[in-house]
Design a protein around this motif. Structure first.
Motif, short mmCIF file in Angstrom:
data_model
loop_
_atom_site.label_atom_id
_atom_site.label_comp_id
_atom_site.label_asym_id
_atom_site.label_seq_id
_atom_site.Cartn_x
_atom_site.Cartn_y
_atom_site.Cartn_z
N MET A 1 51.88 -0.14 18.63
CA MET A 1 52.28 -0.05 17.23
C MET A 1 52.53 1.41 16.85
O MET A 1 51.78 2.30 17.25
CB MET A 1 51.18 -0.62 16.32
CG MET A 1 51.50 -0.52 14.83
SD MET A 1 50.11 -0.96 13.76
CE MET A 1 49.96 -2.70 14.15
N LYS A 2 53.57 1.63 16.09
CA LYS A 2 53.86 2.96 15.57
C LYS A 2 52.80 3.36 14.55
O LYS A 2 52.07 2.52 14.02
CB LYS A 2 55.24 2.99 14.92
CG LYS A 2 56.40 2.61 15.84
CD LYS A 2 56.63 3.65 16.89
CE LYS A 2 57.87 3.32 17.71
NZ LYS A 2 58.08 4.32 18.80
N LYS A 3 52.72 4.64 14.25
CA LYS A 3 51.74 5.11 13.27
C LYS A 3 52.28 5.10 11.85
O LYS A 3 51.54 4.87 10.89
CB LYS A 3 51.27 6.53 13.62
CG LYS A 3 50.18 6.55 14.67
CD LYS A 3 49.35 7.82 14.56
CE LYS A 3 48.14 7.69 15.48
NZ LYS A 3 47.28 8.89 15.40
N ILE A 4 53.58 5.37 11.69
CA ILE A 4 54.15 5.49 10.36
C ILE A 4 55.38 4.60 10.22
O ILE A 4 56.24 4.58 11.11
CB ILE A 4 54.58 6.94 10.05
CG1 ILE A 4 53.41 7.92 10.24
CG2 ILE A 4 55.13 7.07 8.63
CD1 ILE A 4 53.81 9.38 10.08
N THR A 5 55.46 3.89 9.11
CA THR A 5 56.70 3.22 8.71
C THR A 5 57.35 4.06 7.62
O THR A 5 56.71 4.38 6.61
CB THR A 5 56.43 1.81 8.16
OG1 THR A 5 55.85 1.01 9.19
CG2 THR A 5 57.73 1.15 7.69
N ILE A 6 58.59 4.43 7.85
CA ILE A 6 59.34 5.20 6.85
C ILE A 6 60.29 4.24 6.14
O ILE A 6 61.17 3.66 6.76
CB ILE A 6 60.11 6.35 7.51
CG1 ILE A 6 59.12 7.34 8.12
CG2 ILE A 6 61.01 7.04 6.49
CD1 ILE A 6 59.77 8.46 8.89
N ILE A 7 60.07 4.04 4.85
CA ILE A 7 60.86 3.12 4.05
C ILE A 7 61.90 3.90 3.26
O ILE A 7 61.55 4.82 2.51
CB ILE A 7 59.97 2.32 3.08
CG1 ILE A 7 58.96 1.47 3.86
CG2 ILE A 7 60.81 1.44 2.16
CD1 ILE A 7 57.91 0.82 2.96
N THR A 8 63.16 3.52 3.42
CA THR A 8 64.22 4.16 2.65
C THR A 8 65.00 3.12 1.87
O THR A 8 65.77 2.34 2.44
CB THR A 8 65.19 4.94 3.56
OG1 THR A 8 64.49 6.01 4.20
CG2 THR A 8 66.36 5.52 2.76
N PRO A 9 64.78 3.05 0.55
CA PRO A 9 65.62 2.19 -0.28
C PRO A 9 66.95 2.88 -0.50
O PRO A 9 66.99 4.11 -0.70
CB PRO A 9 64.82 2.07 -1.58
CG PRO A 9 64.07 3.37 -1.65
CD PRO A 9 63.77 3.77 -0.23
N THR A 10 68.04 2.13 -0.46
CA THR A 10 69.33 2.79 -0.61
C THR A 10 70.32 1.89 -1.33
O THR A 10 70.27 0.67 -1.21
CB THR A 10 69.90 3.19 0.77
OG1 THR A 10 71.06 4.00 0.60
CG2 THR A 10 70.22 1.98 1.63
N TYR A 11 71.19 2.53 -2.08
CA TYR A 11 72.27 1.81 -2.77
C TYR A 11 73.49 2.73 -2.81
O TYR A 11 73.49 3.75 -3.49
CB TYR A 11 71.85 1.41 -4.19
CG TYR A 11 72.96 0.73 -4.96
CD1 TYR A 11 73.38 -0.56 -4.63
CD2 TYR A 11 73.61 1.38 -6.00
CE1 TYR A 11 74.41 -1.17 -5.32
CE2 TYR A 11 74.64 0.77 -6.70
CZ TYR A 11 75.04 -0.52 -6.35
OH TYR A 11 76.06 -1.12 -7.02
#
Length: 216
Positions: A1-11
């Motif tokens: 498992m990765k340590k960090i999830t990077i969430i990018t909302p975009t429009y």
């Protein structure tokens, strides 16, 4: 498992996403996955992201849904995070090469993470000038309320969140009444856990650069 999830909302940010991609690619800390949540873009966002994925340089998950609202899109993303930590990275900013390394190092120093929700650093403009104020006492541990109202720190900040704490704080709460609202500040959630005394570690290190976008 990765340590960090990077969430990018975009429009409709096809033209700025490559800068974010390059910024993540250049990070000294590599143990992360990037989740791009497309809030119903009508530009070439999907094609741009496919090119990123084809390069196969790090894991990228792309999800496209109808246009709702950044607040609700991000919330859905946070609820599905499986990694110990997550970050919400905007689709038009860039990050120092040591940003992830700095934040993961600081958050992993926290011994009782059940009482903490995040580590927050500083944002700066394109010229390196800090946005708003630095934190007092060369940084401190305390609530969002203490930071804003006791120490009167101003300016947008940026950091890393502890997944289990954040998910606990939003569990069972219904935010659907925000559907269709034009603007919903993240303080809707920050104020809730701040009032409960959940702590954040505030560090005087620049971990984000704002880029000027005349179209935004």
């Amino acid at each position: 498992m990765k340590k960090i999830t990077i969430i990018t909302p975009t429009y409709n940010r096809a033209k700025t996403l490559p800068k974010v991609f390059e910024s993540l690619l250049n990070q000294s800390f590599k143990d992360f996955l990037w989740v791009i949540l497309d809030d119903g873009s009508t530009d070439e966002t999907e094609e741009v992201v496919k090119k990123f994925q084809q390069e196969n340089l790090f894991e990228i998950i792309y999800k496209k849904d109808k246009n709702r609202h950044k607040f609700l899109t991000v919330l859905d993303g946070i609820k599905s995070v499986k990694t110990p930590y997550f970050m919400v990275v905007d689709s038009d900013d860039i990050y120092p090469e040591d940003a992830l390394e700095t934040l993961i190092s600081e958050v992993e120093k926290i011994e009782n993470q059940d009482n903490y929700v995040a580590v927050m650093g500083l944002s700066a403009d394109e010229n390196g000038k800090i946005v708003g104020n630095q934190y007092p006492n060369n940084g401190f541990d305390g609530s969002i309320f203490e930071m804003r109202y006791k120490h009167k720190v101003r300016g947008d900040k940026f950091g890393i969140f502890i997944t289990k704490t954040y998910q606990r704080e939003i569990s069972g709460k219904d935010y659907s009444h925000y559907e269709g609202k034009r603007y919903i500040p993240q303080s809707v959630i920050f104020n809730e856990y701040g009032a409960r005394g959940i702590k954040t570690r505030f560090v005087n290190k620049i971990v984000r650069f704002y880029l000027k976008d005349d179209d935004d």
